[in-house]
Design a protein around this motif. Structure first.
Motif, PDB file in Angstrom:
ATOM      1  N   UNK A  28       0.876  -1.168   0.000  1.00  0.00           N
ATOM      2  CA  UNK A  28       0.000   0.000   0.000  1.00  0.00           C
ATOM      3  C   UNK A  28       0.911   1.214   0.000  1.00  0.00           C
ATOM      4  N   UNK A  29       0.787   2.053  -1.024  1.00  0.00           N
ATOM      5  CA  UNK A  29       1.803   3.070  -1.262  1.00  0.00           C
ATOM      6  C   UNK A  29       1.455   4.445  -0.709  1.00  0.00           C
ATOM      7  N   UNK A  30       0.498   4.505   0.211  1.00  0.00           N
ATOM      8  CA  UNK A  30       0.075   5.811   0.725  1.00  0.00           C
ATOM      9  C   UNK A  30       1.206   6.606   1.352  1.00  0.00           C
ATOM     10  N   UNK A  31       2.150   5.932   1.972  1.00  0.00           N
ATOM     11  CA  UNK A  31       3.237   6.624   2.673  1.00  0.00           C
ATOM     12  C   UNK A  31       4.540   6.548   1.899  1.00  0.00           C
ATOM     13  N   UNK A  32       4.464   6.348   0.608  1.00  0.00           N
ATOM     14  CA  UNK A  32       5.657   6.224  -0.213  1.00  0.00           C
ATOM     15  C   UNK A  32       5.895   7.490  -1.023  1.00  0.00           C
ATOM     16  N   UNK A  33       7.155   7.670  -1.367  1.00  0.00           N
ATOM     17  CA  UNK A  33       7.540   8.636  -2.381  1.00  0.00           C
ATOM     18  C   UNK A  33       8.011   7.867  -3.609  1.00  0.00           C
ATOM     19  N   UNK A  52       5.352  12.739  -3.681  1.00  0.00           N
ATOM     20  CA  UNK A  52       4.911  12.080  -2.461  1.00  0.00           C
ATOM     21  C   UNK A  52       3.450  11.659  -2.616  1.00  0.00           C
ATOM     22  N   UNK A  53       3.182  10.357  -2.450  1.00  0.00           N
ATOM     23  CA  UNK A  53       1.801   9.888  -2.533  1.00  0.00           C
ATOM     24  C   UNK A  53       0.943  10.561  -1.462  1.00  0.00           C
ATOM     25  N   UNK A  54       1.534  10.810  -0.299  1.00  0.00           N
ATOM     26  CA  UNK A  54       0.769  11.316   0.838  1.00  0.00           C
ATOM     27  C   UNK A  54       0.344  12.761   0.652  1.00  0.00           C
ATOM     28  N   UNK A  55       1.304  13.606   0.239  1.00  0.00           N
ATOM     29  CA  UNK A  55       1.022  15.041   0.161  1.00  0.00           C
ATOM     30  C   UNK A  55       0.777  15.537  -1.250  1.00  0.00           C
ATOM     31  N   UNK A  56       1.251  14.762  -2.234  1.00  0.00           N
ATOM     32  CA  UNK A  56       1.186  15.230  -3.615  1.00  0.00           C
ATOM     33  C   UNK A  56       2.298  16.197  -3.977  1.00  0.00           C
TER      34      UNK A  56
END
Length: 124
Positions: A28-33, A52-56
């Protein structure tokens, strides 16, 4: 196990465009760059762009700012690199990379996961 598969490379004339894709699986790549690097013959692998997947949040190398755009599709776990106004000096093998951190990093040593690369050749 994280798997990254690039596609979209090819031969294009100077001034043309290409879009690279990187399909990610295994996590799950939510916290990946996710990032793109490139390596030309005889040169070191260099940073191109990251998101960054999290912040865009995104980051770009100076050499591609204003010409390349990195974006992601969370639903498809796919990252894209839209490359416009291509130059012969953009010729290289382009690699997708990933790691689990929230910041947007440009150091290749920070990334643990790599794809196999896709060739981009820009003719003059």
């Amino acid at each position: 196990q994280v798997r990254l598969v690039e596609s979209g490379g090819g031969l294009v004339q100077a001034g043309g465009s290409l879009r690279l894709s990187c399909a990610a699986s295994g996590r799950t790549f939510n916290a990946y760059t996710m990032a793109w690097f490139r390596q030309a013959p005889g040169k070191e692998r260099e940073f191109v762009a990251a998101i960054s997947w999290n912040s865009g949040r995104t980051n770009y190398a100076d050499s591609v700012k204003g010409r390349f755009t990195i974006s992601g599709d969370n639903a498809k776990n796919t990252v894209y690199l839209q490359m416009n106004s291509l130059k012969p000096e953009d010729t290289a093998v382009y690699y997708c990379a990933a790691n689990q951190f929230l910041s947007v990093r440009f150091n290749r040593d920070d990334y643990d996961y790599w794809g196999q690369g896709t060739q981009v050749t820009v003719s003059s």
